[in-house]
Scaffold this active site. Sequence first.
Site, PDB file in Angstrom:
ATOM      1  N   PHE A 149       0.812  -1.226   0.000  1.00  0.00           N
ATOM      2  CA  PHE A 149       0.000   0.000   0.000  1.00  0.00           C
ATOM      3  C   PHE A 149       0.838   1.265   0.000  1.00  0.00           C
ATOM      4  O   PHE A 149       0.364   2.331  -0.370  1.00  0.00           O
ATOM      5  CB  PHE A 149      -0.946   0.013   1.223  1.00  0.00           C
ATOM      6  CG  PHE A 149      -0.262   0.438   2.504  1.00  0.00           C
ATOM      7  CD1 PHE A 149      -0.059   1.783   2.797  1.00  0.00           C
ATOM      8  CD2 PHE A 149       0.208  -0.502   3.422  1.00  0.00           C
ATOM      9  CE1 PHE A 149       0.590   2.182   3.955  1.00  0.00           C
ATOM     10  CE2 PHE A 149       0.867  -0.115   4.576  1.00  0.00           C
ATOM     11  CZ  PHE A 149       1.054   1.233   4.841  1.00  0.00           C
ATOM     12  N   LYS A 173      -1.306  -7.137  -9.189  1.00  0.00           N
ATOM     13  CA  LYS A 173      -2.279  -7.234  -8.091  1.00  0.00           C
ATOM     14  C   LYS A 173      -1.862  -6.207  -7.055  1.00  0.00           C
ATOM     15  O   LYS A 173      -0.995  -6.430  -6.213  1.00  0.00           O
ATOM     16  CB  LYS A 173      -2.234  -8.653  -7.505  1.00  0.00           C
ATOM     17  CG  LYS A 173      -3.485  -9.158  -6.855  1.00  0.00           C
ATOM     18  CD  LYS A 173      -3.925  -8.537  -5.554  1.00  0.00           C
ATOM     19  CE  LYS A 173      -3.048  -8.535  -4.382  1.00  0.00           C
ATOM     20  NZ  LYS A 173      -3.465  -7.514  -3.388  1.00  0.00           N
ATOM     21  N   GLU A 176      -5.022  -3.883  -1.852  1.00  0.00           N
ATOM     22  CA  GLU A 176      -6.464  -3.599  -1.845  1.00  0.00           C
ATOM     23  C   GLU A 176      -6.798  -2.306  -1.104  1.00  0.00           C
ATOM     24  O   GLU A 176      -7.908  -1.816  -1.166  1.00  0.00           O
ATOM     25  CB  GLU A 176      -7.246  -4.789  -1.283  1.00  0.00           C
ATOM     26  CG  GLU A 176      -6.881  -5.260   0.120  1.00  0.00           C
ATOM     27  CD  GLU A 176      -5.713  -6.252   0.144  1.00  0.00           C
ATOM     28  OE1 GLU A 176      -4.695  -6.012  -0.544  1.00  0.00           O
ATOM     29  OE2 GLU A 176      -5.811  -7.247   0.881  1.00  0.00           O
ATOM     30  N   ARG A 177      -5.792  -1.737  -0.388  1.00  0.00           N
ATOM     31  CA  ARG A 177      -6.041  -0.445   0.288  1.00  0.00           C
ATOM     32  C   ARG A 177      -5.955   0.722  -0.687  1.00  0.00           C
ATOM     33  O   ARG A 177      -6.507   1.780  -0.452  1.00  0.00           O
ATOM     34  CB  ARG A 177      -4.994  -0.203   1.366  1.00  0.00           C
ATOM     35  CG  ARG A 177      -4.663  -1.390   2.198  1.00  0.00           C
ATOM     36  CD  ARG A 177      -5.100  -1.185   3.636  1.00  0.00           C
ATOM     37  NE  ARG A 177      -4.868  -2.399   4.378  1.00  0.00           N
ATOM     38  CZ  ARG A 177      -5.779  -3.362   4.558  1.00  0.00           C
ATOM     39  NH1 ARG A 177      -7.002  -3.229   4.085  1.00  0.00           N
ATOM     40  NH2 ARG A 177      -5.494  -4.450   5.241  1.00  0.00           N
ATOM     41  N   SER A 226       5.204  -6.998   3.427  1.00  0.00           N
ATOM     42  CA  SER A 226       5.784  -7.283   4.740  1.00  0.00           C
ATOM     43  C   SER A 226       6.573  -8.603   4.711  1.00  0.00           C
ATOM     44  O   SER A 226       6.332  -9.460   3.853  1.00  0.00           O
ATOM     45  CB  SER A 226       4.667  -7.358   5.782  1.00  0.00           C
ATOM     46  OG  SER A 226       3.738  -8.346   5.386  1.00  0.00           O
ATOM     47  N   CYS A 281       9.553   1.765   3.468  1.00  0.00           N
ATOM     48  CA  CYS A 281      10.424   0.646   3.831  1.00  0.00           C
ATOM     49  C   CYS A 281      11.854   1.133   4.013  1.00  0.00           C
ATOM     50  O   CYS A 281      12.686   0.404   4.531  1.00  0.00           O
ATOM     51  CB  CYS A 281      10.369  -0.445   2.776  1.00  0.00           C
ATOM     52  SG  CYS A 281      11.013   0.113   1.215  1.00  0.00           S
ATOM     53  N   GLU A 384       8.824  -4.002  13.234  1.00  0.00           N
ATOM     54  CA  GLU A 384       8.725  -2.886  12.287  1.00  0.00           C
ATOM     55  C   GLU A 384       7.450  -2.131  12.651  1.00  0.00           C
ATOM     56  O   GLU A 384       6.341  -2.669  12.522  1.00  0.00           O
ATOM     57  CB  GLU A 384       8.623  -3.426  10.851  1.00  0.00           C
ATOM     58  CG  GLU A 384       8.546  -2.306   9.827  1.00  0.00           C
ATOM     59  CD  GLU A 384       8.338  -2.798   8.395  1.00  0.00           C
ATOM     60  OE1 GLU A 384       7.656  -3.818   8.190  1.00  0.00           O
ATOM     61  OE2 GLU A 384       8.853  -2.131   7.477  1.00  0.00           O
TER      62      GLU A 384
END
Length: 499
Positions: A149, A173, A176-177, A226, A281, A384
């Site tokens: 996201f 893909k 979805e957020r 993640s 990240c 994290e």
Amino acid sequence: MQEIGHWINGKMVAGKSGRFAEVYNPATGELQARVALATADELAHAIAEAEKAQPAWAATNPQRRARVMMKLGDLINQHMDELAELVAREHGKTIPDAKGDVQRGLEVIEVCMGAPALLKGEYTDSAGPGIDLYSMRQPLGVVAAITPFNFPAMIPLWKMGPALSCGNAVILKPSERVPSTSLRLAQLAQEAGIPDGVLQVVNGDKEAVDGLIDNPTVQAIGFVGSTPIAQYIYGRAATNGKRAQCFGGAKNHMLIMPDADLDKAADALVGAGFGAAGERCMAISVAVPVGDETADRLIEKLVPRIEKLKVGPYTAGNDVDFGPVITRQAQERILGLIGSGVDQGAKIVVDGRGLKIQGYENGFYVGPTLFDNVTRDMDIYKQEIFGPVLSTVRAKTYEDALNLVIDNDYGNGTAIFTADGDTARDFASRVNVGMVGINFPIPVPLSYYTFGGWKKSAFGDLNQYGPDAFRFYTKTKTVTARWFSGIKEGAALNFKALD
Ligand code: NAD
């Protein structure tokens, strides 16, 4: 309520599963859309159509494909404001930061304009009598990209640019957020000349991801997200015999040596720790000052800078330094971790809990938070956080600080601030982390280098973008050719060196 579907064969299509994920505006906390989650059948259809479209795209010569990238680059530039707004509305980052998100993706498309040079094979003339040897790079076929996201434009572009330039078809893909930016980029790619079916955007969750990994037509998986999911996807893809590169989470440390310019170091920590609400990240989440005196002076410089930061909605323009985090659950998780830091004995120097923004009381905000005296055993150090929380771990010596980074499970990025070239050089050489900054806090390499972490920050081979991406998205074929004029040799039964 807006319903977001998929991009299949050059058209927006509604989802058929009846399953949806909620898409929020993190700045206001409002539910703004729902995104369809693809079924296995919808996914299989998208993949089968991509498989049909791919050979003609692969047969399009590399220079023509590069021209499509040139056009795509132009279109992204022309639509920069619109794309940044889309990013900010679903992600929450400020508009200038959202433009940076688009820009760092665009830079990879710019490298793809030179893809023909990166796709050249090798040739050895007269490797033996009448023998020539050459290699070529061929596309893999249909490949999948699964993205997180936190960079709704940049990471889809990092994936689709190189994969398409190499002649592959791509099933993207997105998270979805934040589904809308990928769908808009697919429309722009079509306008640039990507044939229908060659780039499919399928929205979904675990069901779609598992469908991609298990589908025999899909040849490679490029994942960013993640660490637990990266590790899971890498394992499952490898079992299925697929090529996979899966980039995971991070815990990035910045060392501050006693000889560092502490004003510059403090500025860098504020930008790298709190920019994009710490949802990068490559964010610096751990400051490691060497020596108590350095630590005390650094904290003194950090506090006023952090207290000045303005948190708010992206619609407030330049009046805001960073926005909300992505979801209510993320907000609660981060607030919980801050609480655990206090309970486990860290000193909270700036407390970002309880922040309320007038008019945006339901937004997913967390104020900037600074901890001192954090130790290795605390949850705020081990996990994290992916929020606007900077932890200070004091180190007695340079070796202690270096070992802290070396012992950490993650190895995405790290930095050192120092005026001493020998120390900087020693750090860059000995540290077991993929991307290193010297007096540079977020060392994301430019698009003609490559991006990738070590240890639990990346699973698989080769990095993202740059020359590595062109290797990841192609297979090498090597041809040994012999022509017989002037050669009298009979049958050879032994394996032997060529004369
Ligand atoms: P995430 O792992 O939750 O999701 C990433 C993708 O995986 C999404 O598309 C999601 O739909 C899918 N997914 C989620 N759960 C799944 C499951 N159980 N099975 C299969 N697929 C699943 O990550 P996120 O929250 O979207 O992104 C933040 C994370 O990404 C952070 O850990 C951050 O450090 C990392 N990240 C890493 C890099 C890098 O290059 N190393 C870059 C950006 C972000």
